[in-house]
Design a protein around this motif. Structure first.
Motif, PDB file in Angstrom:
ATOM      1  N   SER A 112      -7.393 -17.736 -15.954  1.00  0.00           N
ATOM      2  CA  SER A 112      -7.205 -16.610 -15.045  1.00  0.00           C
ATOM      3  C   SER A 112      -8.524 -15.901 -14.797  1.00  0.00           C
ATOM      4  CB  SER A 112      -6.188 -15.623 -15.623  1.00  0.00           C
ATOM      5  OG  SER A 112      -6.767 -14.866 -16.679  1.00  0.00           O
ATOM      6  N   GLU A 113      -8.521 -15.007 -13.826  1.00  0.00           N
ATOM      7  CA  GLU A 113      -9.663 -14.130 -13.647  1.00  0.00           C
ATOM      8  C   GLU A 113      -9.766 -13.207 -14.864  1.00  0.00           C
ATOM      9  OE1 GLU A 113      -8.786 -11.970 -10.129  1.00  0.00           O
ATOM     10  OE2 GLU A 113      -6.956 -11.078 -10.916  1.00  0.00           O
ATOM     11  N   LEU A 114     -10.909 -12.583 -15.054  1.00  0.00           N
ATOM     12  CA  LEU A 114     -11.145 -11.746 -16.213  1.00  0.00           C
ATOM     13  C   LEU A 114     -10.243 -10.527 -16.200  1.00  0.00           C
ATOM     14  CD1 LEU A 114     -15.047 -11.850 -16.449  1.00  0.00           C
ATOM     15  CD2 LEU A 114     -13.396 -13.154 -17.787  1.00  0.00           C
ATOM     16  N   THR A 115      -9.657 -10.242 -17.350  1.00  0.00           N
ATOM     17  CA  THR A 115      -8.801  -9.068 -17.495  1.00  0.00           C
ATOM     18  C   THR A 115      -9.095  -8.407 -18.834  1.00  0.00           C
ATOM     19  OG1 THR A 115      -6.976 -10.190 -18.647  1.00  0.00           O
ATOM     20  CG2 THR A 115      -6.969 -10.270 -16.233  1.00  0.00           C
ATOM     21  N   SER A 116      -8.427  -7.292 -19.060  1.00  0.00           N
ATOM     22  CA  SER A 116      -8.429  -6.677 -20.382  1.00  0.00           C
ATOM     23  C   SER A 116      -7.742  -7.627 -21.359  1.00  0.00           C
ATOM     24  CB  SER A 116      -7.687  -5.337 -20.313  1.00  0.00           C
ATOM     25  OG  SER A 116      -7.445  -4.816 -21.600  1.00  0.00           O
ATOM     26  N   PRO A 117      -8.053  -7.551 -22.668  1.00  0.00           N
ATOM     27  CA  PRO A 117      -7.418  -8.451 -23.637  1.00  0.00           C
ATOM     28  C   PRO A 117      -5.901  -8.471 -23.527  1.00  0.00           C
ATOM     29  CG  PRO A 117      -9.172  -7.225 -24.700  1.00  0.00           C
ATOM     30  CD  PRO A 117      -9.043  -6.662 -23.316  1.00  0.00           C
ATOM     31  N   ALA A 118      -5.333  -9.675 -23.443  1.00  0.00           N
ATOM     32  CA  ALA A 118      -3.882  -9.844 -23.381  1.00  0.00           C
ATOM     33  C   ALA A 118      -3.328  -9.912 -24.802  1.00  0.00           C
ATOM     34  CB  ALA A 118      -3.523 -11.108 -22.618  1.00  0.00           C
ATOM     35  N   LEU A 119      -2.299  -9.110 -25.067  1.00  0.00           N
ATOM     36  CA  LEU A 119      -1.754  -8.999 -26.420  1.00  0.00           C
ATOM     37  C   LEU A 119      -0.400  -9.673 -26.587  1.00  0.00           C
ATOM     38  CD1 LEU A 119      -2.639  -5.247 -27.131  1.00  0.00           C
ATOM     39  CD2 LEU A 119      -4.032  -7.276 -27.512  1.00  0.00           C
ATOM     40  N   CYS A 120       0.361  -9.810 -25.505  1.00  0.00           N
ATOM     41  CA  CYS A 120       1.711 -10.383 -25.614  1.00  0.00           C
ATOM     42  C   CYS A 120       2.061 -11.089 -24.314  1.00  0.00           C
ATOM     43  CB  CYS A 120       2.740  -9.298 -25.950  1.00  0.00           C
ATOM     44  SG  CYS A 120       2.671  -7.838 -24.894  1.00  0.00           S
ATOM     45  N   LEU A 121       2.979 -12.053 -24.403  1.00  0.00           N
ATOM     46  CA  LEU A 121       3.387 -12.874 -23.264  1.00  0.00           C
ATOM     47  C   LEU A 121       4.890 -13.085 -23.278  1.00  0.00           C
ATOM     48  CD1 LEU A 121       0.798 -15.819 -23.302  1.00  0.00           C
ATOM     49  CD2 LEU A 121       0.879 -13.957 -21.654  1.00  0.00           C
ATOM     50  N   CYS A 125     -10.453 -19.890 -10.916  1.00  0.00           N
ATOM     51  CA  CYS A 125      -9.554 -19.004 -11.660  1.00  0.00           C
ATOM     52  C   CYS A 125      -8.338 -18.666 -10.811  1.00  0.00           C
ATOM     53  CB  CYS A 125     -10.274 -17.709 -12.048  1.00  0.00           C
ATOM     54  SG  CYS A 125     -11.733 -17.955 -13.072  1.00  0.00           S
ATOM     55  N   PHE A 126      -7.186 -18.490 -11.466  1.00  0.00           N
ATOM     56  CA  PHE A 126      -6.006 -18.026 -10.745  1.00  0.00           C
ATOM     57  C   PHE A 126      -5.887 -16.514 -10.900  1.00  0.00           C
ATOM     58  CE2 PHE A 126      -4.616 -19.548 -14.912  1.00  0.00           C
ATOM     59  CZ  PHE A 126      -3.890 -18.477 -15.405  1.00  0.00           C
ATOM     60  N   ARG A 127      -5.281 -15.886  -9.911  1.00  0.00           N
ATOM     61  CA  ARG A 127      -5.285 -14.432  -9.830  1.00  0.00           C
ATOM     62  C   ARG A 127      -3.944 -13.842 -10.252  1.00  0.00           C
ATOM     63  NH1 ARG A 127      -9.659 -12.464  -7.353  1.00  0.00           N
ATOM     64  NH2 ARG A 127     -10.986 -13.920  -6.172  1.00  0.00           N
ATOM     65  N   GLU A 128      -4.000 -12.609 -10.671  1.00  0.00           N
ATOM     66  CA  GLU A 128      -2.797 -11.896 -11.074  1.00  0.00           C
ATOM     67  C   GLU A 128      -1.965 -11.524  -9.872  1.00  0.00           C
ATOM     68  OE1 GLU A 128      -4.333  -7.331 -11.430  1.00  0.00           O
ATOM     69  OE2 GLU A 128      -5.077  -8.738 -12.945  1.00  0.00           O
ATOM     70  N   GLY A 129      -0.661 -11.324 -10.114  1.00  0.00           N
ATOM     71  CA  GLY A 129       0.232 -10.901  -9.053  1.00  0.00           C
ATOM     72  C   GLY A 129       0.529  -9.417  -9.171  1.00  0.00           C
ATOM     73  N   LEU A 130       1.798  -9.106  -9.342  1.00  0.00           N
ATOM     74  CA  LEU A 130       2.201  -7.709  -9.486  1.00  0.00           C
ATOM     75  C   LEU A 130       1.650  -7.146 -10.784  1.00  0.00           C
ATOM     76  CD1 LEU A 130       3.918  -5.284  -8.534  1.00  0.00           C
ATOM     77  CD2 LEU A 130       5.850  -6.318  -9.770  1.00  0.00           C
ATOM     78  N   THR A 131       0.961  -6.017 -10.687  1.00  0.00           N
ATOM     79  CA  THR A 131       0.331  -5.381 -11.848  1.00  0.00           C
ATOM     80  C   THR A 131       0.555  -3.883 -11.779  1.00  0.00           C
ATOM     81  OG1 THR A 131      -1.391  -7.083 -11.908  1.00  0.00           O
ATOM     82  CG2 THR A 131      -1.836  -5.035 -13.086  1.00  0.00           C
ATOM     83  N   TRP A 132       0.854  -3.286 -12.936  1.00  0.00           N
ATOM     84  CA  TRP A 132       1.015  -1.834 -12.950  1.00  0.00           C
ATOM     85  C   TRP A 132       0.638  -1.258 -14.302  1.00  0.00           C
ATOM     86  CZ3 TRP A 132       5.059  -5.201 -13.532  1.00  0.00           C
ATOM     87  CH2 TRP A 132       5.922  -4.997 -14.610  1.00  0.00           C
TER      88      TRP A 132
END
Length: 1084
Positions: free
Chosen positions: A154-163, A195-202
């Motif tokens: 994915s594109e760079l994001t804040s650390p992912a903690l759960c899925l 990289c693949f991009r995020e969709g809905l984010t809030w």
């Protein structure tokens, strides 16, 4: 006297020429010294690791003396093979990456669908397609992933903690450290940047999103710090997902303000019965439509439909009665200012409702309760029993794992049923499928149990904690703390393992790689002096020209009571090093041209002991996982005037340890020296990063480092073996202080002057102890051809420098270098079974150096390392799966789905009516696992479909429908009754910023639901699906007409026998729903 005379004559023979000395030494020591044979493996790929084309490469290896006592007990060699003999064959999806390459990209958790594996990392997400499991790596230049199976990033994001994976709508939801929840399309291809991009984010929380789950009704729940739990209704998510990209901001705002704050929902007059602890676990109980939330020491049970709190209880199953003052609501960041405006009035209202005395009483009772618990359970309280993992098994039971190795079984109402303990290490994760339960431990062990808690098998799956496990594509994927991912067959342990092991072993020549390098090891007791540049060049600089790795051990760089006390104090708080130690590191680094030619890999200091390793820059990418250790042996095993410091590292995937020692002094202290070695060998634990690495490189994640530290004992104990025993190669060097015995000072001086070293070797205490198997068991030392290195007068050259004081200490070989590689015999060649084979090219002392009362000693090893090319091995693994007919036949037999009968294909529900669906397991031998979900709902008006069939998140049920139990196990020949009931749910509420704003009547039109009853066997690799149409009618008139219509078109619209689907295949749920909808419309 005659024997001495013969020895003198033999000594004179040695000094005549170097060639004659070599020949005589070989003949005279044939029983004690072994000559390593040249290693030739024409079928292996040779990859020179350094400039080994120098003339030294052709130099004949020195004879070696081998100590007795090796090969048994703690001195037994570690088991190595092309396929590990102690565990089932595994697929290396992501081979163990070097820790230094993972800064900012540690993998934290994994999740799987039927076709993909997703991983949450510190910099975003990764996705592997199961179609690419056996393909070669596509990232040969990506540090840490050179041999990883092809993946998308994915594109760079804040650390992912759960899925959480949602196959119904084709999305993956991730919770992040910045408090955001992001959605990702499962089938989205990478953009031009790769990289693949995020969709809905809030923005879901102001604090990190620690847990996330999709409930039975398709709502998304998320947990954060301080006990905050929010629910995000599926209706709002569905509406936001339907908006186009140019309306993304509107979609985000719509979701952000639609949450339901469950903690505030259960407020009781300003107080809350929920403990204000981090919500680390959220679990959807799809069997009973409930949700479990939990922290380390307590749990809460919720109704997934009404979102009501049902129960709060602790890890002992006792209901919690405490009342805590509710913390401030967790509003989004952009709403913080608005919260502050109204906070004063809310606070006044709360204080008006709850009196000062009531709040004081609650506080006192809470404090008393805490004191009682500590008194009852010891100083550490419940920390040793805290919850580390939670899961629901296919029979509807809830399992929780504890830090003391205990795992507990609960029923669906929160009653503690029974507990089990099969391992002492901390439980880290669970995985369940069919009738099996997998448990991952801090020690790296995986255990497999049945649903009654009986142990079926177990093995060491990784060299570090197993932090997560998931099922997908017919495999169980385990994620280790170091970032490696392995795939295990779902049937393991079983017959398939034997076939795979045999086939992979037969093909090992195809994926074996051989590397070659030279290691220079040096030891010097510097006697609190600082060396001149010329001395360092003579010792190290002249010998390092064609080696790949330089290892240096120093003793007595500083001494004295004050120094030792300060060093002991530093050790207690995790500090080390000194100005003298840094001077030596800088001086040696300058000699080796550090920064241009060599790089420092790691170092460790304990009082006067210092060890450090340098590697050539072209070799540095293949060296990592550098850990350090220290063992004091002085003054009751507490002070570092004697002891050892060590460095452990992986070189080309193999573990090599270097240990610098300083043993007890004095001629008569032989047993104390033996005890020093034994103590060091048994107790040295590499649990602390080297100080040469900065804090970020040593562990970018505090959680990662906490796991490593806590696991020190767990890793140390593999069948009771010390860590040094698990290394592929160990090099011991230092001032061992073994002396020459039964000889006078004058005799020793005479023999030295005559270079008669063979007779002196017979008087060597260390050689005598090694021959008897009392120390350095199983280790090797090159033939000593240099004069004793102790004791000298400083700054006096030649043999005249030997001690001439009143004490006249007898010259001795105190300073030594010994090693042990992977050979059980001296003629083994380097293979995956014997991965490191070493020989000694040079072993000498620098007699021209006069800075200390000891002479520096050095040894050059030629090291061959065999390791597996995991990219090629993975391809061979796939070829075996595809081509081995015996294996495929066995898989088909193991994955048969028991024959089952579902009592009806149509259910008519009226208002508050209940129907019973019966599922019969006709198989007389095997259990059947059933799981019921909702593939979609459509609205019907006057017999016509108004709203097309659509699925909720995770195939959740509509709010008006309750199915109990929705999952379970059916024993052979038995029947399970499933209750299908309409729930009265007249009104729907709309929440804005956690507060109810609007409500409206529920849609009163008739509805139709396609309910899927999925049946699988014990190993869950395949499934059969029965589909049941449920018609919900509000009016009796409509119900009668629907009943008549249904009776006429039952044959046309529904399948009487179950259709067959493969869980790991490419079947698309959307296509299935489309076909069902077409059948439905054609029948109208």
């Amino acid at each position: 006297m005659d024997e001495n005379y013969k020895n003198f004559r033999r000594c004179s023979f040695y000094t005549s020429s170097e060639e004659e000395e070599d020949e005589e030494d070989d003949n005279s020591s044939s029983s004690s010294f072994l000559h390593p044979l040249p290693i030739t493996s024409p079928f292996l790929h040779l990859h020179p690791s350094d400039s080994s084309s120098s003339p030294d490469t052709d130099r004949r290896p020195l004879p070696e003396f081998v100590s007795s006592g090796g090969g048994s007990g703690i001195f037994n060699l570690p088991a190595r093979a092309s396929v590990h003999p102690g565990r089932p064959p595994s697929l290396e999806l992501r081979p163990h990456p070097l820790r230094e390459t993972q800064v900012g990209s540690y993998l934290r958790t994994i999740a799987a669908s039927d076709r993909q594996l997703w991983a949450a990392a510190e910099s975003g997400l990764r996705c592997w397609s199961f179609d690419d499991l056996f393909r070669p790596s596509e990232s040969p230049d990506l540090s840490g992933d050179e041999e990883t199976a092809p993946f998308r990033e994915s594109e760079l994001t804040s650390p992912a903690l759960c899925l959480v994976v949602d196959s119904a709508v084709g999305l993956v939801w991730s919770g992040h450290k910045d408090g955001k929840i992001r959605s990702w399309k499962m089938e989205e291809r990478s953009d031009g940047s790769g990289c693949f991009r995020e969709g809905l984010t809030w923005q879901a929380h102001r604090t990190p999103v620690l847990s996330i789950v999709i409930t039975t009704y398709g709502d998304v729940w998320s947990g954060s710090e301080g006990g905050v739990i929010k629910a995000w209704p599926w209706e709002t998510l569905e509406r936001s997902l339907s908006l186009s990209l140019d309306k993304r901001h509107m979609a985000t705002l719509l979701v952000e303000r639609s949450y339901i704050d469950l903690r505030n929902q259960v407020n009781m007059v300003g107080a809350c019965s929920l403990p204000a602890v981090d919500v680390r676990y959220l679990l959807s109980d799809n069997c009973r439509a409930r949700v479990w939330s939990g922290g380390y020491l307590s749990f809460a049970l919720w109704d997934a439909r009404s979102k009501e709190l049902l129960k709060v209880f602790n890890i002992d199953g006792q209901v919690e009665n405490r009342i805590e003052i509710s913390s401030a609501p967790d509003f989004p960041i952009e709403e913080e200012m608005r919260v502050k405006i109204f906070s004063s009035s809310k606070k006044e209202k709360s204080q008006g409702s709850v009196s000062f005395f009531q709040r004081s009483r609650n506080a006192l009772m809470g404090a008393a309760d805490a004191v009682r618990r500590v008194a009852a359970k010891g100083g550490f309280g419940d920390d040793n029993r805290r919850t580390e993992a939670m899961i629901m098994s296919s029979d509807g039971m809830i399992w929780t794992g504890c830090s003391n190795g205990l795992f507990v079984q609960w029923d669906g109402t929160g009653n503690r049923l029974q507990e089990f303990q099969h391992h002492s290490s901390s439980v880290q994760c669970f995985c369940t499928f069919g009738t099996r339960l997998w448990v991952g431990y801090m020690s790296g062990t995986v255990l497999v149990l049945d649903l009654e808690g009986n142990l079926l098998g177990g093995w060491v799956a990784h060299s570090s904690p197993v932090i997560n496990m998931v099922v997908g594509g017919g495999y169980v994927f385990t994620l280790a703390n170091h970032g490696g991912i392995r795939a295990w067959n779902m049937t393991s342990p079983g017959l398939l393992d034997n076939i795979l092991r045999s086939e992979l072993s037969n093909r090992q020549l195809l994926y074996t790689k051989l590397e070659n390098l030279k290691i220079l090891s040096g030891t010097w007791n510097v006697g609190q002096e600082r060396a001149s540049p010329d001395s360092l060049i003579s010792w190290l600089g002249s010998a390092a020209s064609d080696v790949g790795i330089v290892v240096v051990g120093l003793q007595e760089i500083e001494m004295g009571a004050g120094v030792l006390a300060m060093a002991a104090a530093k050790e207690t708080v995790g500090l080390e090093g000194s100005a003298n130690g840094q001077w030596w590191l800088d001086a040696i680094g300058k000699t080796l041209d550090e920064g241009t030619t060599f790089e420092r890999v790691g170092s460790r200091q304990l009082a006067g002991l210092l060890i450090s390793v340098w590697a050539r820059k072209n070799l540095r990418p293949y060296i990592g996982d550098v850990d350090a250790a220290a063992v004091p042996c002085g003054f009751g095993r507490a002070i570092g005037n004697k002891g050892a410091v060590g460095l452990r590292m992986r070189i080309y995937g193999r573990i090599i340890c270097f240990v610098n020692c300083h043993f007890a002094a004095h001629l008569e202290a032989v047993n104390r020296r033996n005890d020093d070695f034994d103590h060091i060998y048994r107790t040295m634990i590499f649990s602390r990063p080297s100080n040469v690495l900065n804090f970020a490189a040593a562990g970018a994640s505090s959680a990662i480092q906490m796991l490593r530290s806590a696991n020190a004992v767990g890793i140390h104990s593999n069948e009771g073996k010390p860590e040094l025993a698990e290394a592929d190669m160990v090099v011991f060097f230092g001032d061992f202080n073994y002396r020459l015995q039964d000889i006078s000072y004058d005799e020793a001086r005479d023999f030295v002057s005559q270079r008669c070293f063979d007779w002196l070797r017979e008087r060597d205490q260390l050689r005598e102890e090694m021959k008897a198997g009392r120390v350095f068991q199983g280790m090797r030392e090159g033939l000593i051809r240099f004069p004793p290195t102790y004791k000298f007068e400083k700054h006096i050259a030649g043999f005249a420098g030997y001690d001439s004081s009143e004490k006249k200490r007898i010259p001795a070989w105190c300073d030594r270098i010994l090693y042990r590689d992977s050979r059980s015999t001296s003629v083994e060649e380097c293979t995956l079974k014997c991965p490191i084979v070493s020989s000694i090219l040079q072993y000498d002392a620098c007699m021209d150096v006069t800075d200390s009362d000891h002479k520096p000693v050095r040894c050059i090893f030629r090291v061959d390392i065999a390791h597996a090319d995991e990219s090629i091995r993975r391809q061979e693994f796939g070829n075996i799966i595809k081509s081995n007919e015996k294996l495929r036949t066995l898989l088909r037999q193991l994955c048969n789905v028991p024959e089952t009968i579902v009592s009806t294909n149509n259910i008519m529900l009226q208002k508050e009516r209940t129907s019973v669906l019966r599922i019969t397991n006709k198989c007389g031998k095997h259990k059947a696992i059933f799981e019921i979900s909702c593939e979609g709902q459509c609205t019907v008006e006057d017999g016509l479909t108004v709203k097309q069939l659509c699925a909720r998140a995770s195939f959740g049920f509509p709010s008006w429908l309750e199915v109990t139990p929705a999952v379970g196990v059916i024993k052979p020949g038995q029947i399970v009754e499933v209750t299908v009931q309409h729930e009265e749910f007249h009104t729907r509420e709309e929440f804005i910023d956690g507060v109810q704003q609007n409500s409206w009547c529920e849609d009163a039109r008739d509805k139709e639901v396609i309910m899927a009853v999925k049946i699988s066997g014990s190993f869950s690799a395949y499934s059969k699906t029965h589909r049941v149409r449920i018609n919900h009618c509000f009016s009796p008139k409509t119900a009668h007409s629907q009943s008549s219509a249904n009776s006429e078109r039952t044959q046309a619209s529904l399948l009487h026998r179950s259709d067959f689907s493969h869980l790991g295949s490419s079947s698309d749920v959307v296509d299935d729903l489309h076909k069902l909808r077409m059948v439905h419309e054609e029948s109208l």
